[in-house]
Design an enzyme around this catalytic site. Structure first.
Site, short mmCIF file in Angstrom:
data_model
loop_
_atom_site.label_atom_id
_atom_site.label_comp_id
_atom_site.label_asym_id
_atom_site.label_seq_id
_atom_site.Cartn_x
_atom_site.Cartn_y
_atom_site.Cartn_z
N ARG A 101 0.88 -1.19 0.00
CA ARG A 101 0.00 0.00 0.00
C ARG A 101 0.91 1.22 0.00
NH1 ARG A 101 -5.55 1.14 3.26
NH2 ARG A 101 -6.17 -0.33 1.64
N HIS A 128 -7.11 0.51 -6.86
CA HIS A 128 -7.27 -0.39 -5.71
C HIS A 128 -7.82 -1.72 -6.24
CE1 HIS A 128 -7.61 -1.63 -1.69
NE2 HIS A 128 -8.55 -0.83 -1.22
N GLN A 131 -9.64 -4.36 -3.97
CA GLN A 131 -10.99 -3.93 -3.59
C GLN A 131 -11.98 -4.30 -4.69
OE1 GLN A 131 -12.08 -2.18 -0.65
NE2 GLN A 131 -14.01 -2.87 -1.51
N ASP A 221 -17.82 6.11 -2.14
CA ASP A 221 -16.56 6.08 -1.38
C ASP A 221 -16.41 7.49 -0.79
OD1 ASP A 221 -13.98 5.57 -0.41
OD2 ASP A 221 -13.01 5.66 -2.37
N CYS A 261 -16.63 0.77 -0.22
CA CYS A 261 -15.39 0.03 0.10
C CYS A 261 -15.04 0.13 1.58
CB CYS A 261 -14.24 0.55 -0.74
SG CYS A 261 -13.99 2.33 -0.58
N ARG A 289 -13.45 -9.21 0.92
CA ARG A 289 -12.04 -8.86 0.69
C ARG A 289 -11.16 -10.09 0.91
NH1 ARG A 289 -10.13 -3.73 0.87
NH2 ARG A 289 -8.27 -4.79 0.07
N1 CP Z 1 -11.35 -0.72 1.78
C1 CP Z 1 -10.10 -0.74 2.28
O1 CP Z 1 -9.11 -0.88 1.55
O2 CP Z 1 -10.04 -0.60 3.62
P1 CP Z 1 -8.72 -0.39 4.48
O3 CP Z 1 -8.19 0.98 4.13
O4 CP Z 1 -9.17 -0.48 5.90
O5 CP Z 1 -7.73 -1.45 4.11
N1 NVA Z 2 -10.45 6.27 -1.84
C1 NVA Z 2 -10.10 5.84 -0.52
C2 NVA Z 2 -10.24 4.36 -0.40
C3 NVA Z 2 -9.91 3.79 0.94
C4 NVA Z 2 -10.04 2.30 0.99
C5 NVA Z 2 -8.70 6.29 -0.17
O1 NVA Z 2 -7.81 6.18 -1.04
O2 NVA Z 2 -8.47 6.78 0.93
#
Ligand code: CP
Ligand code: NVA
Length: 311
Positions: A101, A128, A131, A221, A261, A289
């Site tokens: 990440r 992502h 997701q 989101d 998400c 997930r």
């Molecule tokens: N949806 C998602 O990726 O959640 P987290 O940021 O908690 O991993």
């Molecule tokens: N769009 C959001 C998704 C989190 C899972 C972010 O990038 O913070």
């Protein structure tokens, strides 16, 4: 070497096989079976941003399949303590894959460029993919098929919407983004999708009520993604008419399912009554997930098991 930096790294056939594998592994878990498919395999989780779902679902998924995972936070000094090349080649000697990440997509590309181990994108500013795998697994469970289903994303043309637009094209689904002007998806990303999938049915609208009229699933989101905190006030203003609330749900078919998400800012992009309402699949979606990523990990690290167990 097979990486998953974006869903462009896999074909629609690969995607179908990953989803099928996820379904088989999920059914086994529900039946109380936890086969040691990834016995002695180890993945690393290299995270620059906070996470609940991604981290815990990968860690539990690996443990349930007889493997292990190592969470690597800021103390490993990625990008700070030694050269990217040294860091990555060293890590690659220890682990079978890394889930990363990163703040910037270029960082996962750099990590993958050494081909030291398969790299799975656990969220970047661009996309992502993990997701989106869980999201379509959830949609498949709700409808039994994908072709011509209409997914409407109400909100920002962000990382999550990018992966959804692409995965819809891969599954012959229709994708609509309803966003304020100035917040549409990245133009280069869209042209890459259209080039790879010329039949992709993707549109951008600025009227959320018109967009959800023929929706099979409505997705939202956060308005302000991680790293965009300085823009929060401006975004609240820009997205004020794009809240997923009862009024917007009334403009959609009563059969439409609701997805998010998570994490959500309740009362901002979505109201409590919708997130907790009868059309919401959001909690099951977050549980998926783990199942979707188990499908992905098995597909990447244990092809033989798929040959024997997934028809
Ligand atoms: N949806 C998602 O990726 O959640 P987290 O940021 O908690 O991993
Ligand atoms: N769009 C959001 C998704 C989190 C899972 C972010 O990038 O913070």
């Amino acid at each position: 070497m097979q990486h998953l930096l974006t869903l462009f790294d896999i074909s629609p056939d690969d995607l179908q096989l990953i989803l099928k594998t996820a379904g088989v592994v999920k059914s086994k878990l529900i039946a109380g079976e936890r086969p040691n498919i990834l016995n002695n395999k180890v993945i690393a989780l290299l995270f620059e941003k906070p996470s609940l779902r991604t981290r815990v679902s990968f860690e539990t998924g690996m443990a349930q399949m007889g493997g292990a995972s190592l969470f690597l936070g800021s103390d490993v000094g990625w990008g700070k303590r030694e050269s990217p090349s040294d860091f990555t080649q060293v890590l690659g000697q220890f682990v079978d894959a890394v889930v990363c990440r990163a703040k910037q997509h270029a960082q996962v590309e750099l990590l993958a460029s050494f081909n030291a181990m398969p790299v799975i994108n656990g969220l970047t500013d661009l996309c992502h993919p993990c997701q989106a795998l869980a999201d379509v697994l959830t949609i498949g469970e709700a409808f039994g098929s994908y072709a011509n289903k209409h997914l409407v994303f109400v909100g920002d043309g962000n990382n999550v919407s990018h992966s959804l637009a692409l995965i819809c094209a891969m599954l012959d689904m229709k994708f609509t983004l309803a966003c304020p002007s100035g917040y549409q998806m990245d133009a280069d990303w869209l042209s890459r999708i259209r080039k790879a999938y010329p039949k992709a049915d993707i549109q951008t609208l600025h009227d959320p009520a018109a967009a959800v009229k023929t929706a099979d699933a409505i997705y939202t989101d956060v308005w302000t993604s991680m790293g965009q905190e300085a823009e929060m006030a401006a975004r609240r203003q820009a997205f004020a008419d794009f809240q997923l609330n009862k009024m917007l749900m009334d403009a959609a078919p009563s059969s439409a399912r609701v997805l998010h998400c998570l994490p959500a800012v309740r009362g901002e992009e979505i109201t409590d009554d919708v997130i907790d309402g009868p059309q919401s699949d959001i909690i099951r979606q977050s549980g998926n997930r783990m199942h979707a990523q188990k499908g992905l990990l098995v597909w990447m690290l244990a092809t033989d098991w798929i040959t024997k167990n997934v028809s």
